[in-house]
Design an enzyme around this catalytic site. Structure first.
Site, short mmCIF file in Angstrom:
data_model
loop_
_atom_site.label_atom_id
_atom_site.label_comp_id
_atom_site.label_asym_id
_atom_site.label_seq_id
_atom_site.Cartn_x
_atom_site.Cartn_y
_atom_site.Cartn_z
N SER A 101 -8.73 72.61 54.43
CA SER A 101 -8.81 71.79 53.22
C SER A 101 -7.46 71.81 52.49
CB SER A 101 -9.97 72.29 52.35
OG SER A 101 -10.25 71.37 51.31
N ASP A 194 -17.99 64.50 56.13
CA ASP A 194 -17.35 65.32 55.10
C ASP A 194 -17.46 64.59 53.76
OD1 ASP A 194 -15.59 66.66 53.39
OD2 ASP A 194 -14.09 67.00 54.94
N HIS A 224 -17.60 69.29 55.50
CA HIS A 224 -16.27 69.67 55.03
C HIS A 224 -15.85 71.04 55.53
CE1 HIS A 224 -12.70 69.75 52.61
NE2 HIS A 224 -13.10 70.82 51.96
#
Length: 249
Positions: A101, A194, A224
């Site tokens: 991320s 996601d 995610h």
């Protein structure tokens, strides 16, 4: 697992890390926003690295996990610098960056800052430029007037806090508006289910990266975190294949 260690910054604040020596390149895991080095993906990858005798470094940015400091004092730039400090002082030779991320955004920034050392990069739902596409006009107004946004988090009990300083830092470090001068192999793992990072972001990163060795793997039902057993197995296979092709003494 190697013991938890602390490294003092110049200002006296200590950064937490776990470091194991072994075959290079050293694998460095960069956590996401409000995450830390003890997440499932990071720990599983380190267990694999230990079993294979490969060098690996996990770390917590200031104000996160076991590191000292206040979370709200951190910015994208300061957390990039935390990772660079530990990379420069604790490791030698080539490294493979694995960023989850926000950590994927940091991995790109670090690869740009240390092109002579970063020989491979793996992004997991890499959230490059999320201060740009992840906030609407209402969010901008709140940041301007109140200096912070507080939201419920779907990933834990703590609310997600975004400060104006973090947002401004992110905006100053945007990458997706021009070619990204990275020449090392890049692997991007991205879930198409996601809710936080549009899967097209991975395609944009792949298109902008200067490297000719870029592979994007889309997981149709992936979320995610990409922390299911199958997702982690894919991550380990991806890192293993890349590391094997780049192995050094």
């Amino acid at each position: 697992m190697p013991p938890l260690s602390l490294f003092p910054r110049a200002d006296g604040l200590s950064l937490a890390y776990r470091h194991s020596l072994g075959i290079g390149p050293t694998i460095i895991f960069l956590p996401g926003y409000m995450s830390d080095m003890d997440g499932g993906k990071a720990v599983a990858l380190h267990q694999w690295a230990l079993a294979q005798g490969r060098a690996m470094l996990r770390l917590d940015y200031s104000g996160n996990g076991a590191s000292e400091g206040a979370f709200e004092d951190g910015t994208l730039a300061s957390w990039r610098d935390d990772a660079l400090l530990l990379m420069d002082r604790l490791t030698q030779g080539p490294v493979i960056l694995v960023g989850s991320s926000m950590g994927g955004w940091l991995a790109l920034l670090i690869a740009l800052a240390r092109p002579d050392r970063v020989v491979g990069l793996v992004g997991i739902a890499a959230a490059a430029d999320f201060t740009d596409w992840g906030f609407d006009a209402g969010d901008h107004a709140i940041l301007a007037t109140e200096g912070r946004i507080v939201e419920d988090s779907p990933y834990g009990d703590r609310p997600t806090v975004t400060t104006r300083a973090f947002w401004e830092s992110g905006q100053s470090l945007r990458l997706l508006n021009r070619p990204i001068a990275i020449d090392c192999p890049v692997r991007l793992l991205q879930g198409q289910d996601d809710p936080d990072v549009p899967w097209q972001t991975a395609l944009t990163i792949a298109a902008l990266a200067r490297s000719s060795d870029v592979q994007t793997i889309l997981i149709k039902d992936g979320d995610h975190r990409l922390s299911r057993d199958a997702d982690i197995a894919l991550l380990i296979r991806t890192v293993a294949t890349l590391a094997e092709s780049l192995s050094c003494p």
